[in-house]
Design a protein around this motif. Structure first.
Motif: not given
Length: 118
Positions: A63-66, A75-78, A89-101
């Protein structure tokens, strides 16, 4: 990968049941015009219920590299699970986002006028 001002800010992976995705745009590795929710509805899988879980942790080395991070950052993981009318269940999404600001605030409205009759 989601970009803001040409900089990566979020990694998103979505998963669909093979029986639903096979042979559709859901099985392609690119954005879906109109969004996956619209396509799922067109395929007969209208989303009626969404469960979300948000957590915070240090970014992994991948994740750091990407995300172009020089050092480990929070990071926040939703994780979102979207279910059809019958609870499947028809969709599972994993969103990894920068937490800063980052501030998470959202509203979800699912269903139309017929939802009030239930």
């Amino acid at each position: 990968m989601m970009l803001l001002d040409e900089q990566p800010v979020e990694l998103t992976n979505s998963y669909y049941p093979v029986a639903i995705a096979r042979g559709t745009r859901l099985s392609e590795h690119k954005k879906i015009r109109g969004g996956a929710t619209t396509l799922l509805a067109e395929l007969g899988h209208r989303i009626r219920h969404v469960e979300e879980d948000v957590s915070a942790r240090l970014a992994t080395s991948d994740e750091q590299r990407l995300l172009g991070l020089d050092a480990p950052e929070i990071v926040l993981v939703l994780t979102r699970t979207s279910k059809a009318d019958d609870g499947t269940p028809v969709e599972v999404s994993v969103m990894t986002m920068l937490a800063a600001n980052r501030h998470l605030a959202y509203q979800l409205t699912i269903g139309g006028d017929d939802a009030a009759a239930e």
